[in-house]
Motif scaffolding. Structure first.
Motif, PDB file in Angstrom:
ATOM      1  N   VAL A  26      42.709  46.639  46.887  1.00 50.48           N
ATOM      2  CA  VAL A  26      41.437  46.730  46.143  1.00 50.48           C
ATOM      3  C   VAL A  26      40.283  46.285  47.033  1.00 50.48           C
ATOM      4  O   VAL A  26      39.255  46.956  47.151  1.00 50.48           O
ATOM      5  CB  VAL A  26      41.499  45.884  44.855  1.00 50.48           C
TER       6      VAL A  26
ATOM      7  N   LYS B 158      42.477  39.121  33.614  1.00 55.17           N
ATOM      8  CA  LYS B 158      42.240  39.067  35.063  1.00 55.17           C
ATOM      9  C   LYS B 158      40.886  38.407  35.303  1.00 55.17           C
ATOM     10  O   LYS B 158      39.885  38.797  34.692  1.00 55.17           O
ATOM     11  CB  LYS B 158      42.241  40.488  35.645  1.00 55.17           C
TER      12      LYS B 158
ATOM     13  N   PHE C 279      38.159  36.733  38.389  1.00 51.57           N
ATOM     14  CA  PHE C 279      37.817  36.719  39.818  1.00 51.57           C
ATOM     15  C   PHE C 279      36.966  35.502  40.099  1.00 51.57           C
ATOM     16  O   PHE C 279      36.187  35.085  39.244  1.00 51.57           O
ATOM     17  CB  PHE C 279      37.013  37.970  40.201  1.00 51.57           C
TER      18      PHE C 279
ATOM     19  N   GLY D 123      37.352  39.622  34.465  1.00 48.86           N
ATOM     20  CA  GLY D 123      37.493  41.064  34.690  1.00 48.86           C
ATOM     21  C   GLY D 123      38.107  41.741  33.477  1.00 48.86           C
ATOM     22  O   GLY D 123      37.590  42.731  32.975  1.00 48.86           O
TER      23      GLY D 123
ATOM     24  N   GLY E 250      34.857  46.026  33.276  1.00 47.99           N
ATOM     25  CA  GLY E 250      36.313  45.907  33.484  1.00 47.99           C
ATOM     26  C   GLY E 250      37.026  47.240  33.615  1.00 47.99           C
ATOM     27  O   GLY E 250      38.260  47.274  33.694  1.00 47.99           O
TER      28      GLY E 250
ATOM     29  N   THR F 231      37.119  49.523  36.167  1.00 48.46           N
ATOM     30  CA  THR F 231      37.833  49.672  37.444  1.00 48.46           C
ATOM     31  C   THR F 231      38.987  48.675  37.536  1.00 48.46           C
ATOM     32  O   THR F 231      40.065  49.005  38.027  1.00 48.46           O
ATOM     33  CB  THR F 231      36.850  49.471  38.623  1.00 48.46           C
ATOM     34  N   THR F 232      38.755  47.471  37.040  1.00 42.33           N
ATOM     35  CA  THR F 232      39.812  46.447  37.082  1.00 42.33           C
ATOM     36  C   THR F 232      41.026  46.919  36.278  1.00 42.33           C
ATOM     37  O   THR F 232      42.181  46.750  36.716  1.00 42.33           O
ATOM     38  CB  THR F 232      39.276  45.118  36.507  1.00 42.33           C
TER      39      THR F 232
ATOM     40  N   ASN G 225      42.740  49.671  38.254  1.00 39.31           N
ATOM     41  CA  ASN G 225      43.494  49.087  39.377  1.00 39.31           C
ATOM     42  C   ASN G 225      44.766  48.402  38.904  1.00 39.31           C
ATOM     43  O   ASN G 225      45.807  48.454  39.569  1.00 39.31           O
ATOM     44  CB  ASN G 225      42.622  48.076  40.129  1.00 39.31           C
TER      45      ASN G 225
ATOM     46  N   ASP H 210      46.141  46.127  41.774  1.00 46.61           N
ATOM     47  CA  ASP H 210      45.757  44.750  41.507  1.00 46.61           C
ATOM     48  C   ASP H 210      46.745  44.177  40.487  1.00 46.61           C
ATOM     49  O   ASP H 210      47.276  44.918  39.655  1.00 46.61           O
ATOM     50  CB  ASP H 210      44.325  44.720  40.939  1.00 46.61           C
TER      51      ASP H 210
ATOM     52  N   GLY I 180      35.050  42.848  29.891  1.00 50.77           N
ATOM     53  CA  GLY I 180      36.500  42.776  30.058  1.00 50.77           C
ATOM     54  C   GLY I 180      37.292  43.014  28.787  1.00 50.77           C
ATOM     55  O   GLY I 180      38.511  42.866  28.782  1.00 50.77           O
TER      56      GLY I 180
END
Lengths: 414, 228
Positions: free
Chosen positions: A408, B11, B13, B22, B45, B47-48, B51, B57, B219
């Motif tokens: 990522v 999640k 960060f 996230g 959130g 893209t998180t 992923n 991720d 998120g």
């Protein structure tokens, strides 16, 4: 399974090859550095090998011979008392069939030489003139006069430096004194028929050569000698000849190889391979900084791509392989150029490189003023193997770090 | 393809001293063949979540599964295998390998999968023709326009017929015509090849193509609705 591995290899090769040429300038500079490094490794190794080989050959010529046979006590006390019986007809026949390049008998005793003005201590050496060229190369060192013509020749050959010290010259008479086995002083006059120049000045001062039978008569040791000398094909591979000879000899005689006779020469011989290895590794260490830097920069520039191939499903192991392959390609091309350069520069010098500007220093080490670079397959393989093995080893860390990138983060790198 | 289930995914960060959320206890189930759009403002959130589903991720907590496969528990190697065989990615920035031609980029995934040369070349040429890039196979990414590059990326994502395509802002760098063409292509693949699509986007024009629209904020999923 094999075909999948083959496909992977082709994929990795394509990627590695093209990545290598993304930055022509950086790759070019690194290739230049590897090529020059490899050239230096091989070229300098060839020079050193040539020099040490010359020193060893010279040292062995001065001993002389690859194998010496003597009375066991002779090395500690090189006295006329410790002589051995000259080989009989049967042993001579066996020695002829032994596979040696040449063999000869010698007398070697301490003596005193006196001219009209000076007196000095010497090694008095009785030789067989007919075979001496193959044993010590003495005839080739003759600077003036003639060489001994027969076993009964009444002349002597002295070194130029000894003649200088004795304040005498070619054609003059000198007196030589030594002892017979009963400790009686024996002396006779000899005419100087030849003067030689040795590479080692010290030898010129001490070694005086006369015909063997003439000395046997002088010392009253008819039928006896100090040493039996044998010369093989190659001083590096003398063990088979030694084993064959040892089986012929009675237990009262002792055969010694050149490396048993002269531990200094043996140490030099043994050190040479280690020295080459150290030299090659030192040059590689200098190279490795550039190699690692190139790889780190190449990886740093394409962090995003590494994230991408991770996202597309390339396993970390394959990423490591791809980067190692890139390093291997770089090393192989550099090695190719370096080896080519080394061959091109060494081959013309194999007929001799004149280093007479430093001849005095070379002579002190027992080497000649003409250097003959010696390129051996083993040295070539050593340099190439070390560059490849250590090159790959030093590339593992950057490759491993690349494979451990967080996909990522890598994909979001600009 | 198996159902994707996300259960209570979280999640966070760290950004300096600040901890940013996230994903905050996200629950979502996506069935085979769905065409889903994740929408929401930046930092919501989307893209998180993509992923995490794609195994790029790892969530701090919660479970993500694709059928029997627990994505959140897989190690790097098996995760790479899962992506290789089941998931196609389309990123906002076209993300092609610059040293490979268009066709080689498309072939790349199949090469890593171990497909035979002839078969993958045929497939790559066919899919490039399908996305309208016939005749441009030998061009490198730098010789293609943004729209063309994105179509190469799409071709690469779908060529090995993955179960799931994850697209993150796929139209962000495309003009309206290219965007429409791309979405038509996605719709066609979804309807004719039953490929599941999850697309994260801000773009309302893209959302119109979705049959299910999930809205996210901070998120969390704040809305999950089917569209006609």
């Amino acid at each position: 399974m094999l075909s999948v591995a083959n496909l992977h290899l082709r994929t990795l090769l394509t990627l590695s090859w093209r990545n290598l040429w993304r930055n022509h300038r950086r790759t070019g500079i690194m290739l230049g550095a590897i090529a020059i490094g490899v050239w230096a490794m091989i070229f300098m190794t060839a020079l050193m090998r040539g020099m040490v080989d010359d020193m060893l050959n010279q040292g062995i010529h001065n001993l002389p011979g690859h194998i010496q046979v003597q009375d066991p006590t002779y090395l500690d006390d090189p006295n006329v008392v410790n002589s051995i019986a000259a080989p009989g007809a049967e042993l001579r026949k066996q020695l002829d069939q032994l596979g040696a390049v040449a063999w000869a008998t010698r007398i070697k005793v301490p003596a005193v030489i006196a001219s009209e003005r000076e007196t000095r201590g010497i090694n008095l050496i009785g030789i067989e003139p007919a075979v001496e060229a193959s044993i010590s190369g003495l005839p080739a060192l003759l600077a003036s006069g003639r060489f001994l013509e027969s076993d009964q020749d009444s002349g002597i050959i002295v070194g130029a430096r000894l003649a200088e010290r004795l304040e005498t010259r070619l054609g003059k008479r000198v007196v030589i004194m030594s002892q017979d086995p009963d400790n009686n002083i024996r002396e006779r006059g000899f005419r100087i028929v030849g003067i030689y120049r040795a590479r080692l000045p010290a030898l010129e001062e001490f070694n005086v050569y006369a015909a063997r039978e003439t000395l046997q008569k002088l010392l009253r040791i008819e039928g006896r000698i100090s040493q039996l000398i044998l010369v093989g094909d190659d001083y590096r591979d003398i063990a088979p000849l030694y084993r064959r000879l040892d089986q012929l000899l009675p237990s009262t005689l002792q055969a010694r190889t050149w490396y048993q006779v002269d531990s200094y020469l043996a140490a030099m011989f043994n050190m040479m391979d280690g020295f080459v290895l150290v030299w090659v590794i030192i040059i590689f260490l200098a190279l490795s900084f550039g190699l690692v830097n190139t790889l780190v920069m190449a990886i740093f520039e394409r962090v995003r791509e590494i994230g991408l191939i991770q996202a597309l499903g390339m396993r970390p192991g394959l990423i490591v392989c791809q980067i190692l392959l890139e390093s291997l390609l770089l090393l192989l091309i550099g090695l190719g150029i370096g080896n080519g350069l080394a061959l091109i520069t060494i081959k013309p010098l194999e007929s001799g490189l004149d280093i007479s500007a430093v001849a005095e220093g070379m002579a002190m080490m027992g080497a000649s003023s003409v250097l003959y670079p010696k390129l051996t397959t083993a040295d070539l393989l050593l340099a190439n193997s070390i560059v490849i093995v250590l090159g790959i080893l030093t590339s593992i860390l950057p490759a491993w770090r690349a494979a451990r990138l967080d996909p990522v983060r890598a994909l979001n790198t600009t | 393809m198996s159902t994707i289930i996300c259960h209570q995914i979280c999640k966070t960060f760290r950004q300096g001293d600040e901890i940013i959320t996230g994903l905050d206890h996200v629950d979502i189930t996506i069935e085979t063949g769905e065409f889903v759009c994740l929408s929401g403002p930046s930092g919501s959130g989307k893209t998180t979540l993509l992923n995490a589903i794609g195994g790029l991720d790892t969530p701090d907590s919660g479970e993500i599964s694709m059928g029997e496969l627990r994505i959140d528990q897989l190690q790097r190697g098996p995760l790479a295998d899962m992506r290789l065989h089941h998931i196609g990615f389309v990123f906002q920035a076209y993300n092609l390998i610059p040293v490979l031609s268009a066709q080689e980029n498309v072939e790349f995934v199949m090469q890593v999968q171990g497909m035979a040369t002839r078969e993958r070349a045929d497939k790559a040429r066919a899919i490039l023709a399908e996305v309208g890039l016939e005749g441009l196979e030998k061009r490198r990414p730098a010789q293609l326009s943004g729209g063309q590059q994105q179509r190469v990326a799409v071709a690469r994502a779908i060529v090995s017929q993955p179960d799931l395509v994850l697209a993150d802002e796929p139209t962000a760098n495309l003009d309206s015509v290219a965007s429409a063409q791309l979405m038509e292509l996605f719709t066609h693949l979804n309807q004719d090849h039953h490929v599941t699509f999850i697309i994260a986007t801000h773009d309302k024009r893209v959302m119109r193509y979705a049959r299910r629209l999930i809205r996210m904020q901070d998120g969390r999923i704040i809305a999950d609705e089917a569209q006609g």
